[in-house]
Design an enzyme around this catalytic site. Structure first.
Site, PDB file in Angstrom:
ATOM      1  N   ASP A  13      41.002 -17.126  27.977  1.00 55.33           N
ATOM      2  CA  ASP A  13      40.540 -18.141  27.026  1.00 55.33           C
ATOM      3  C   ASP A  13      41.398 -18.206  25.761  1.00 55.33           C
ATOM      4  O   ASP A  13      40.916 -18.556  24.684  1.00 55.33           O
ATOM      5  CB  ASP A  13      39.062 -17.908  26.618  1.00 55.33           C
ATOM      6  CG  ASP A  13      38.146 -17.953  27.820  1.00 55.33           C
ATOM      7  OD1 ASP A  13      38.472 -18.663  28.786  1.00 55.33           O
ATOM      8  OD2 ASP A  13      37.106 -17.275  27.790  1.00 55.33           O
ATOM      9  N   LYS A  16      45.436 -21.426  27.020  1.00 56.87           N
ATOM     10  CA  LYS A  16      46.547 -21.703  27.950  1.00 56.87           C
ATOM     11  C   LYS A  16      46.564 -23.162  28.378  1.00 56.87           C
ATOM     12  O   LYS A  16      47.624 -23.789  28.463  1.00 56.87           O
ATOM     13  CB  LYS A  16      46.416 -20.810  29.205  1.00 56.87           C
ATOM     14  CG  LYS A  16      46.448 -19.337  28.911  1.00 56.87           C
ATOM     15  CD  LYS A  16      46.142 -18.501  30.134  1.00 56.87           C
ATOM     16  CE  LYS A  16      44.726 -18.570  30.631  1.00 56.87           C
ATOM     17  NZ  LYS A  16      43.690 -18.022  29.718  1.00 56.87           N
ATOM     18  N   GLY A  40      38.606 -21.517  33.134  1.00 54.52           N
ATOM     19  CA  GLY A  40      38.178 -22.781  32.528  1.00 54.52           C
ATOM     20  C   GLY A  40      39.219 -23.119  31.482  1.00 54.52           C
ATOM     21  O   GLY A  40      39.312 -22.437  30.466  1.00 54.52           O
ATOM     22  N   HIS A  41      40.041 -24.094  31.767  1.00 52.40           N
ATOM     23  CA  HIS A  41      41.150 -24.449  30.863  1.00 52.40           C
ATOM     24  C   HIS A  41      40.833 -25.785  30.194  1.00 52.40           C
ATOM     25  O   HIS A  41      40.728 -26.812  30.858  1.00 52.40           O
ATOM     26  CB  HIS A  41      42.468 -24.501  31.640  1.00 52.40           C
ATOM     27  CG  HIS A  41      42.878 -23.163  32.195  1.00 52.40           C
ATOM     28  ND1 HIS A  41      43.988 -22.969  32.967  1.00 52.40           N
ATOM     29  CD2 HIS A  41      42.302 -21.934  32.060  1.00 52.40           C
ATOM     30  CE1 HIS A  41      44.083 -21.688  33.280  1.00 52.40           C
ATOM     31  NE2 HIS A  41      43.059 -21.047  32.750  1.00 52.40           N
ATOM     32  N   GLN A 230      43.185 -16.458  33.396  1.00 52.61           N
ATOM     33  CA  GLN A 230      42.700 -15.217  32.782  1.00 52.61           C
ATOM     34  C   GLN A 230      43.747 -14.704  31.767  1.00 52.61           C
ATOM     35  O   GLN A 230      44.477 -15.506  31.222  1.00 52.61           O
ATOM     36  CB  GLN A 230      42.386 -14.141  33.853  1.00 52.61           C
ATOM     37  CG  GLN A 230      41.151 -14.445  34.672  1.00 52.61           C
ATOM     38  CD  GLN A 230      41.377 -15.481  35.773  1.00 52.61           C
ATOM     39  OE1 GLN A 230      42.230 -15.307  36.614  1.00 52.61           O
ATOM     40  NE2 GLN A 230      40.605 -16.536  35.796  1.00 52.61           N
TER      41      GLN A 230
HETATM   42  P1  GDP Z   1      42.159 -21.171  28.366  1.00 46.07           P
HETATM   43  O1  GDP Z   1      41.230 -20.662  29.395  1.00 46.07           O
HETATM   44  O2  GDP Z   1      43.178 -20.162  27.964  1.00 46.07           O
HETATM   45  O3  GDP Z   1      42.781 -22.489  28.710  1.00 46.07           O
HETATM   46  O4  GDP Z   1      41.265 -21.418  27.055  1.00 46.07           O
HETATM   47  P2  GDP Z   1      39.790 -22.094  27.006  1.00 46.07           P
HETATM   48  O5  GDP Z   1      39.912 -23.536  27.230  1.00 46.07           O
HETATM   49  O6  GDP Z   1      38.845 -21.349  27.867  1.00 46.07           O
HETATM   50  O7  GDP Z   1      39.355 -21.728  25.539  1.00 46.07           O
HETATM   51  C1  GDP Z   1      40.069 -22.146  24.430  1.00 46.07           C
HETATM   52  C2  GDP Z   1      39.118 -22.956  23.535  1.00 46.07           C
HETATM   53  O8  GDP Z   1      39.702 -23.099  22.261  1.00 46.07           O
HETATM   54  C3  GDP Z   1      38.893 -24.384  24.040  1.00 46.07           C
HETATM   55  O9  GDP Z   1      37.623 -24.794  23.671  1.00 46.07           O
HETATM   56  C4  GDP Z   1      39.965 -25.178  23.304  1.00 46.07           C
HETATM   57  O10 GDP Z   1      39.627 -26.546  23.156  1.00 46.07           O
HETATM   58  C5  GDP Z   1      39.964 -24.480  21.968  1.00 46.07           C
HETATM   59  N1  GDP Z   1      41.251 -24.462  21.247  1.00 46.07           N
HETATM   60  C6  GDP Z   1      42.505 -24.380  21.751  1.00 46.07           C
HETATM   61  N2  GDP Z   1      43.400 -24.284  20.734  1.00 46.07           N
HETATM   62  C7  GDP Z   1      42.688 -24.296  19.593  1.00 46.07           C
HETATM   63  C8  GDP Z   1      43.043 -24.193  18.218  1.00 46.07           C
HETATM   64  O11 GDP Z   1      44.193 -24.037  17.839  1.00 46.07           O
HETATM   65  N3  GDP Z   1      42.015 -24.248  17.317  1.00 46.07           N
HETATM   66  C9  GDP Z   1      40.709 -24.383  17.675  1.00 46.07           C
HETATM   67  N4  GDP Z   1      39.788 -24.415  16.726  1.00 46.07           N
HETATM   68  N5  GDP Z   1      40.346 -24.478  18.977  1.00 46.07           N
HETATM   69  C10 GDP Z   1      41.322 -24.411  19.909  1.00 46.07           C
HETATM   70  P1  IMO Z   2      40.593 -18.363  31.810  1.00 45.34           P
HETATM   71  O1  IMO Z   2      41.661 -18.743  32.809  1.00 45.34           O
HETATM   72  C1  IMO Z   2      37.913 -15.307  30.227  1.00 45.34           C
HETATM   73  C2  IMO Z   2      36.292 -12.416  33.074  1.00 45.34           C
HETATM   74  C3  IMO Z   2      34.812 -12.484  33.358  1.00 45.34           C
HETATM   75  C4  IMO Z   2      34.524 -11.037  33.699  1.00 45.34           C
HETATM   76  C5  IMO Z   2      35.794 -10.603  34.433  1.00 45.34           C
HETATM   77  C6  IMO Z   2      35.672 -10.698  35.948  1.00 45.34           C
HETATM   78  O2  IMO Z   2      39.713 -19.481  31.419  1.00 45.34           O
HETATM   79  O3  IMO Z   2      41.205 -17.629  30.662  1.00 45.34           O
HETATM   80  P2  IMO Z   2      35.520 -12.663  37.736  1.00 45.34           P
HETATM   81  O4  IMO Z   2      34.748 -13.953  37.730  1.00 45.34           O
HETATM   82  O5  IMO Z   2      36.987 -12.837  37.792  1.00 45.34           O
HETATM   83  O6  IMO Z   2      35.007 -11.703  38.759  1.00 45.34           O
HETATM   84  O7  IMO Z   2      35.174 -11.987  36.320  1.00 45.34           O
HETATM   85  O8  IMO Z   2      36.823 -11.478  34.004  1.00 45.34           O
HETATM   86  N1  IMO Z   2      37.018 -13.695  33.287  1.00 45.34           N
HETATM   87  C7  IMO Z   2      37.456 -14.462  32.300  1.00 45.34           C
HETATM   88  N2  IMO Z   2      37.328 -14.350  30.960  1.00 45.34           N
HETATM   89  N3  IMO Z   2      38.652 -16.328  30.749  1.00 45.34           N
HETATM   90  C8  IMO Z   2      38.823 -16.424  32.080  1.00 45.34           C
HETATM   91  O9  IMO Z   2      39.653 -17.340  32.635  1.00 45.34           O
HETATM   92  C9  IMO Z   2      38.177 -15.505  32.927  1.00 45.34           C
HETATM   93  N4  IMO Z   2      38.117 -15.336  34.257  1.00 45.34           N
HETATM   94  C10 IMO Z   2      37.414 -14.223  34.464  1.00 45.34           C
HETATM   95  O10 IMO Z   2      34.096 -12.907  32.226  1.00 45.34           O
HETATM   96  O11 IMO Z   2      34.438 -10.265  32.527  1.00 45.34           O
HETATM   97 MG    MG Z   3      39.165 -20.383  29.692  1.00 45.84          MG
END
Ligand code: GDP
Ligand code: IMO
Ligand code: MG
Length: 432
Positions: A13, A16, A40-41, A230
């Site tokens: 999270d 990416k 979840g991207h 991840q």
């Molecule tokens: P990923 O899994 O690495 O793609 O990241 P996620 O989407 O799960 O989580 C990142 C969260 O931070 C999302 O809700 C994005 O919309 C938000 N986000 C990304 N870059 C920024 C930033 O620079 N500032 C803020 N406030 N939110 C951001």
């Molecule tokens: P993105 O790509 C954050 C965490 C879960 C749990 C552990 C194992 O959005 O960054 P799993 O479902 O793989 O058996 O869970 O890894 N986890 C993540 N945490 N971002 C993710 O993906 C994750 N994918 C798995 O919360 O602790």
């Molecule tokens: Mg994510």
């Protein structure tokens, strides 16, 4: 040409999705190399927000081709739901999405097993997303799995029923009441019906030998961007085992998950937050349990994109970041969510780990050691809004100090700083 890689350096999270989307106009091919719908991207532009789980984050750029690589595992139900959501928003994934024949499937019974195994762990729960990740990768490595390329073969139903039977036997032996488990609000039977329908729909997508397609594209001078899921601290080998995911999230995973030689890897971009978060269980050395942690969570809207769970929050952890940089060979850093620190008088950074008054020179095997102490460095916050800033030259001096401090500690430049979730809220030191 080479394959550039974007991956997360913390516990996932990091942001990416936003960065892959931002980079994708500069690449011919965007390829996801591991993980599954546990990811979840999030991508935000023109006041629209999308969350992708299986589909690469390059899908919004009509000129790039998107590939789901052999290292990814696919749940057809989740995949079709994702495709439908995109098409309702006018994005037709089928046009520029290719799927490796070698990518494994997540069966409904994998999800059931995931739920049962997790509940059996009691206090030792991983905090899995319960998307069937562990059991599906277990079957891949146990050589029982079913691959995307199998769905058009005549014996698909036989394969499906045979594997399902193996799973049902395990479940019977465990004497678990399986009817209590729900999947996306559906009973197991309903989920399975939807899953089988989704398999039919998946047949309309183009399946390829992705490793050959990618290598040939590179020979032809095309550019490829590999998208990780991840983060490095959730890697199956190097993460805080057993509180990890079931794939190699590090750069080496891009070679195995796409079928490219290490010789063909180009630049490695490491994405990290200006602080740390973690969702699910497991050690988190800089976690904050106080109002500061809560402030990070509320300012950063730190709730999971896949499960909606609140994310645990803490200060930036430099020993962990350095470890991730080493594992991946990162040559360019991207710091995300810097705006979340806008309203802090002071910002702490964990500079070192210490045990019995000795600074640790290497990242420890055991993070849950009660003797482990964190040594913090205090930085002055900028305490002002970064909104509207559109170049590095305009950033407050305290933020410049923060950036330079991190760069000096880890020895890798921070070339991009993200100051908001929107595509446009991005400061670049160099042209992409
Ligand atoms: P990923 O899994 O690495 O793609 O990241 P996620 O989407 O799960 O989580 C990142 C969260 O931070 C999302 O809700 C994005 O919309 C938000 N986000 C990304 N870059 C920024 C930033 O620079 N500032 C803020 N406030 N939110 C951001
Ligand atoms: P993105 O790509 C954050 C965490 C879960 C749990 C552990 C194992 O959005 O960054 P799993 O479902 O793989 O058996 O869970 O890894 N986890 C993540 N945490 N971002 C993710 O993906 C994750 N994918 C798995 O919360 O602790
Ligand atoms: Mg994510």
């Amino acid at each position: 040409m080479k394959v550039d890689v974007i991956l997360g350096l913390q516990w996932g999270d990091e942001g990416k999705g936003k960065i892959v989307d931002l980079f994708s106009p500069h690449y011919d091919i965007i390829a996801r190399f591991q993980g599954g719908p546990n990811a979840g991207h999030t991508i935000l532009f023109d006041h629209k927000k999308f969350v992708l789980h299986t589909i690469p984050s390059g899908i919004f750029h009509p000129n790039s081709e998107n590939i789901i690589g052999n290292g990814v595992i696919i749940d057809p139900f989740v995949f079709i739901k994702e495709v439908t959501k995109l098409s309702e928003a006018g994005v037709h994934a089928i046009k520029n999405l290719l799927i490796s024949r070698r990518a494994h499937l997540i069966l409904p019974t994998h999800r059931l097993l995931d739920a049962v195994y997790e509940s059996q762990k009691g206090d030792g729960k991983i905090g899995s997303t319960l998307k069937g990740i562990g059991p599906s990768y277990t079957d891949k490595y146990g050589r029982n799995g079913i691959r995307f390329g199998n769905i058009t073969q005549l014996d698909f139903s036989d394969r499906y029923n045979a594997l399902k039977e193996i799973h049902l036997n395990i479940l019977r032996d465990s004497k678990t009441e399986t009817s209590k488990y729900k999947f996306e609000g559906l009973s197991f039977q309903e989920y399975e019906e939807n899953w089988l329908e989704a398999i039919q729909l998946m047949k309309t997508f183009r399946s390829i030998d992705a490793e050959q397609f990618i290598n040939k594209s590179l020979d032809d001078g095309k550019t490829v961007l590999a998208e990780g899921a991840q983060g490095s601290l959730l890697d199956i080998d190097f993460g805080s085992y057993p509180f990890v995911t079931s794939s190699n999230t590090i750069a080496a995973g891009a070679c195995a998950g796409l079928g490219v030689s290490p010789h063909r890897i180009g630049r490695i971009f490491g994405v990290f937050k200006a602080y740390c978060t973690r969702v699910g269980s497991g050690p988190f050395p800089t976690e904050l349990y106080d109002s500061i942690g809560e402030k990070l969570r509320s300012e950063g809207n730190e709730f999971g994109a896949t499960t909606g769970r609140p994310r645990r929050c803490g200060w930036l952890d430099l020993p962990a970041l350095k470890y991730a940089i080493t594992l991946n060979g990162v040559d360019s850093l991207i710091m995300m969510k810097v705006d979340v620190l806008d309203r802090f008088d002071k910002i702490l950074v964990c500079k070192n780990y210490k045990r019995k008054n000795e600074i640790l020179e290497v990242f420890p095997f055991e993070l849950e050691d009660p003797e482990l102490e964190m040594v913090y460095e205090e930085k002055k916050g900028w305490n002002s809004s970064l909104e509207g800033i559109d170049s590095f030259s305009e950033i407050p001096s305290e933020l410049s100090d923060y950036i330079e401090y991190i760069e000096a500690e880890v020895g890798v430049p921070i070339n991009i700083v993200s100051i908001g979730p929107d595509r446009k809220q991005t400061l670049k030191r160099e042209a992409l």
